[in-house]
Design an enzyme around this catalytic site. Sequence first.
Site, PDB file in Angstrom:
ATOM      1  N   LYS A   1       0.845  -1.202   0.000  1.00 28.14           N
ATOM      2  CA  LYS A   1       0.000   0.000   0.000  1.00 28.14           C
ATOM      3  C   LYS A   1       0.878   1.249   0.000  1.00 28.14           C
ATOM      4  CE  LYS A   1      -1.873   2.732   3.109  1.00 28.14           C
ATOM      5  NZ  LYS A   1      -1.829   4.034   2.431  1.00 28.14           N
TER       6      LYS A   1
ATOM      7  N   GLY B   1       6.831   4.604   8.553  1.00 28.90           N
ATOM      8  CA  GLY B   1       5.991   5.769   8.823  1.00 28.90           C
ATOM      9  C   GLY B   1       6.239   6.268  10.233  1.00 28.90           C
TER      10      GLY B   1
ATOM     11  N   THR C   1       5.976   6.847  14.360  1.00 27.24           N
ATOM     12  CA  THR C   1       5.998   5.947  15.516  1.00 27.24           C
ATOM     13  C   THR C   1       4.577   5.710  16.022  1.00 27.24           C
ATOM     14  OG1 THR C   1       8.217   6.675  16.064  1.00 27.24           O
ATOM     15  CG2 THR C   1       6.961   5.666  17.850  1.00 27.24           C
TER      16      THR C   1
ATOM     17  N   GLY D   1       2.984   3.282  13.804  1.00 28.49           N
ATOM     18  CA  GLY D   1       3.655   1.993  14.045  1.00 28.49           C
ATOM     19  C   GLY D   1       3.015   1.246  15.206  1.00 28.49           C
TER      20      GLY D   1
ATOM     21  N   GLU E   1       9.856   0.570  10.543  1.00 32.22           N
ATOM     22  CA  GLU E   1      10.906   1.563  10.291  1.00 32.22           C
ATOM     23  C   GLU E   1      10.224   2.910  10.532  1.00 32.22           C
ATOM     24  OE1 GLU E   1      12.761   4.193   9.135  1.00 32.22           O
ATOM     25  OE2 GLU E   1      12.624   3.626   7.035  1.00 32.22           O
TER      26      GLU E   1
ATOM     27  N   CYS F   1      13.485   9.939   7.493  1.00 30.22           N
ATOM     28  CA  CYS F   1      13.561   9.456   8.878  1.00 30.22           C
ATOM     29  C   CYS F   1      14.986   9.535   9.408  1.00 30.22           C
ATOM     30  CB  CYS F   1      13.023   8.033   8.948  1.00 30.22           C
ATOM     31  SG  CYS F   1      13.727   6.991   7.673  1.00 30.22           S
TER      32      CYS F   1
ATOM     33  N   GLU G   1      10.111  14.622  16.006  1.00 30.98           N
ATOM     34  CA  GLU G   1      10.462  14.576  14.591  1.00 30.98           C
ATOM     35  C   GLU G   1       9.667  15.640  13.836  1.00 30.98           C
ATOM     36  OE1 GLU G   1       9.378  11.075  12.190  1.00 30.98           O
ATOM     37  OE2 GLU G   1      11.432  11.139  11.447  1.00 30.98           O
TER      38      GLU G   1
HETATM   39  P1  NDP Z   1       1.826   7.943   9.057  1.00 32.61           P
HETATM   40  O1  NDP Z   1       2.715   7.069   9.845  1.00 32.61           O
HETATM   41  O2  NDP Z   1       0.471   8.207   9.596  1.00 32.61           O
HETATM   42  O3  NDP Z   1       1.651   7.370   7.573  1.00 32.61           O
HETATM   43  C1  NDP Z   1       2.571   6.530   6.922  1.00 32.61           C
HETATM   44  C2  NDP Z   1       1.830   5.510   6.062  1.00 32.61           C
HETATM   45  O4  NDP Z   1       1.016   4.696   6.916  1.00 32.61           O
HETATM   46  C3  NDP Z   1       0.876   6.117   5.043  1.00 32.61           C
HETATM   47  O5  NDP Z   1       0.837   5.327   3.869  1.00 32.61           O
HETATM   48  C4  NDP Z   1      -0.448   6.065   5.787  1.00 32.61           C
HETATM   49  O6  NDP Z   1      -1.560   6.130   4.946  1.00 32.61           O
HETATM   50  C5  NDP Z   1      -0.337   4.744   6.500  1.00 32.61           C
HETATM   51  N1  NDP Z   1      -1.234   4.636   7.665  1.00 32.61           N
HETATM   52  C6  NDP Z   1      -1.742   5.626   8.431  1.00 32.61           C
HETATM   53  N2  NDP Z   1      -2.537   5.133   9.400  1.00 32.61           N
HETATM   54  C7  NDP Z   1      -2.522   3.788   9.249  1.00 32.61           C
HETATM   55  C8  NDP Z   1      -3.142   2.713   9.957  1.00 32.61           C
HETATM   56  N3  NDP Z   1      -3.941   2.896  11.014  1.00 32.61           N
HETATM   57  N4  NDP Z   1      -2.903   1.456   9.540  1.00 32.61           N
HETATM   58  C9  NDP Z   1      -2.092   1.234   8.486  1.00 32.61           C
HETATM   59  N5  NDP Z   1      -1.496   2.212   7.765  1.00 32.61           N
HETATM   60  C10 NDP Z   1      -1.695   3.473   8.150  1.00 32.61           C
HETATM   61  O7  NDP Z   1       2.603   9.299   8.805  1.00 32.61           O
HETATM   62  P2  NDP Z   1       2.078  10.665   8.183  1.00 32.61           P
HETATM   63  O8  NDP Z   1       2.075  10.526   6.718  1.00 32.61           O
HETATM   64  O9  NDP Z   1       0.808  11.115   8.828  1.00 32.61           O
HETATM   65  O10 NDP Z   1       3.252  11.657   8.646  1.00 32.61           O
HETATM   66  C11 NDP Z   1       3.319  12.082  10.014  1.00 32.61           C
HETATM   67  C12 NDP Z   1       4.717  11.992  10.530  1.00 32.61           C
HETATM   68  O11 NDP Z   1       5.181  10.647  10.468  1.00 32.61           O
HETATM   69  C13 NDP Z   1       5.751  12.760   9.711  1.00 32.61           C
HETATM   70  O12 NDP Z   1       5.748  14.101  10.042  1.00 32.61           O
HETATM   71  C14 NDP Z   1       7.004  12.050  10.134  1.00 32.61           C
HETATM   72  O13 NDP Z   1       7.399  12.538  11.374  1.00 32.61           O
HETATM   73  C15 NDP Z   1       6.582  10.599  10.264  1.00 32.61           C
HETATM   74  N6  NDP Z   1       6.892   9.815   9.044  1.00 32.61           N
HETATM   75  C16 NDP Z   1       8.018   9.052   9.042  1.00 32.61           C
HETATM   76  C17 NDP Z   1       8.374   8.377   7.895  1.00 32.61           C
HETATM   77  C18 NDP Z   1       9.623   7.556   7.833  1.00 32.61           C
HETATM   78  O14 NDP Z   1      10.251   7.497   6.785  1.00 32.61           O
HETATM   79  N7  NDP Z   1       9.969   6.851   8.893  1.00 32.61           N
HETATM   80  C19 NDP Z   1       7.594   8.456   6.671  1.00 32.61           C
HETATM   81  C20 NDP Z   1       6.383   9.237   6.806  1.00 32.61           C
HETATM   82  C21 NDP Z   1       6.075   9.881   7.970  1.00 32.61           C
HETATM   83  P3  NDP Z   1      -2.208   7.605   4.727  1.00 32.61           P
HETATM   84  O15 NDP Z   1      -1.325   8.254   3.731  1.00 32.61           O
HETATM   85  O16 NDP Z   1      -3.566   7.366   4.224  1.00 32.61           O
HETATM   86  O17 NDP Z   1      -2.232   8.289   6.061  1.00 32.61           O
END
Ligand code: NDP
Length: 487
Positions: free
Chosen positions: A172, A225, A227, A230, A247, A281, A381
């Site tokens: 996804k 994504g 924490t 996660g 991650e 990240c 972050e």
């Molecule tokens: P999220 O962790 O919410 O989103 C990352 C991914 O997870 C997206 O594809 C999102 O879909 C999906 N997701 C969200 N909620 C769920 C759930 N309940 N079950 C399964 N999948 C889910 O991050 P955000 O995009 O909201 O960003 C917020 C913060 O997260 C950033 O500011 C940053 O600090 C951190 N982040 C860290 C990343 C990394 O590389 N480690 C990458 C992205 C974000 P959808 O797009 O629909 O929300």
Amino acid sequence: MQNKLFINGRFVDALSGVTIEVLNPHDGSVITHIAAAEAADVDLAVEAAARAFPAWSRMAAAQRGRLLLRLADAIEANAEELARLESLDTGHPIRDSRALDVPRTAACFRYFGGMADKLEGAVVPVEPGFLNYVQRAPIGVVGQIVPWNFPLMFTSWKMGPALAAGNTVVIKPSELTPLSSLRIAELMAEVGFPDGVVNVVPGYGHTAGQRLAEHPRVGKIAFTGSTATGRSIVEASQGNLKRVQLELGGKGANIVFDDADLDAAVNGAAWAIFHNQGQACIAGSRLVLHERIADAFLDRFSALAASIRLGNPLDPETEMGPLTSAQHRDRVLSYVDVAREQGGQLLAGGKAPAAASLAQGYYVEPTIVQARPDDRVAQEEVFGPVVTVLRFGSDEQALAIANGTPYGLGSGLWTRDLSRAHKLAGAMQAGMCWINCYKRVSPGSPFGGVGQSGYGREMGFEAMRDYTEARSVWVNVDAQIAPHYRR
Ligand code: NDP
């Protein structure tokens, strides 16, 4: 440009018919509308992956590898198109998409293509008369959730080891940036991946992502994504006790000692935070400076930051593009207020650029904030082009600052003292430490974090092993087993 779901080898609409706008972060214009997967679509994708699993897992490993190698070639053959698509969708400067994202994606698929037939099992020396061997068997259907910051590269980090090991995949991408993963799916079909081996279901996290994480037929979920999300993935995974690899966020400490090569450190520290607009990240978002060089360093660092060329990501001269969404831009800018409220000092940036040509886009100037180690801007972050400067006087202080957040992903050290470098690299609570460089990645080197930055590793043999189960087989060759029950 593909804008539908990829399920069982075909591009299809979502069952609900719902679509989501995909926006160009440079000017907010609509690039396309993509089909939005919901739970029922994810179920279809998982069923397709489950049907494809027996044949894919029994295929000769070398043949699976050959398909991954062909995919790497196809990515290179379509490099310019992929680079433009990634830049259009995410805001990555095209010079980075060309030089980094696309070549790294091809290299990662190629690495795992070569590794497919090299993951060996073991023969264990047990009691005489018995043969015990351990096979590495694929898990089955794996779910993979990738975010919007490096969508193209992350498809290879996630799919490469999983497919090489014989799993089938439902992936996804974020609904914000699905275009490059859908193009990869199309290339996979072209080079001969069987139907159902890979399924791509862009959609919202709380619907499609949640269903994938909780699906009872998914054996492992790999997530990149935040924490907070996660944690909800771990909760959702509990129903069938699926394996989880996370991650997550980071707050990378990049420490510059007073004996460092300052030219290299200034340039490397700017790259560490401003590459991809800080949306990484592993970004070096805490710049930890020895007090003896801090002022001289900051003069040069601020001048470099002010000279970074912001602009349309498709312009080859652009060094920094927009953030990927308006919502995220607002979140990043809100941290400038958070820093100010806690007494932080804004040294540069902190706002959208004034240029009229960038006014419709989600741009933020390179931003430098001086704060204290416990301030929110130094602990949380931000995930944008915002670096927090902290000062130290001794190696012990530097280490305490570096290890003083709940995260533990990327970290950096700039020094000419080899013994200090290796000693501190071993003491940093971080999955990765770069010495006199920053943000180096390679398909062979494990990538992942400790603490609140997650667990499990991407890339390297570790990653492929983590996509397998160890199966122990005992054979009685010529052992005389005394009867357990004498009758
Ligand atoms: P999220 O962790 O919410 O989103 C990352 C991914 O997870 C997206 O594809 C999102 O879909 C999906 N997701 C969200 N909620 C769920 C759930 N309940 N079950 C399964 N999948 C889910 O991050 P955000 O995009 O909201 O960003 C917020 C913060 O997260 C950033 O500011 C940053 O600090 C951190 N982040 C860290 C990343 C990394 O590389 N480690 C990458 C992205 C974000 P959808 O797009 O629909 O929300």
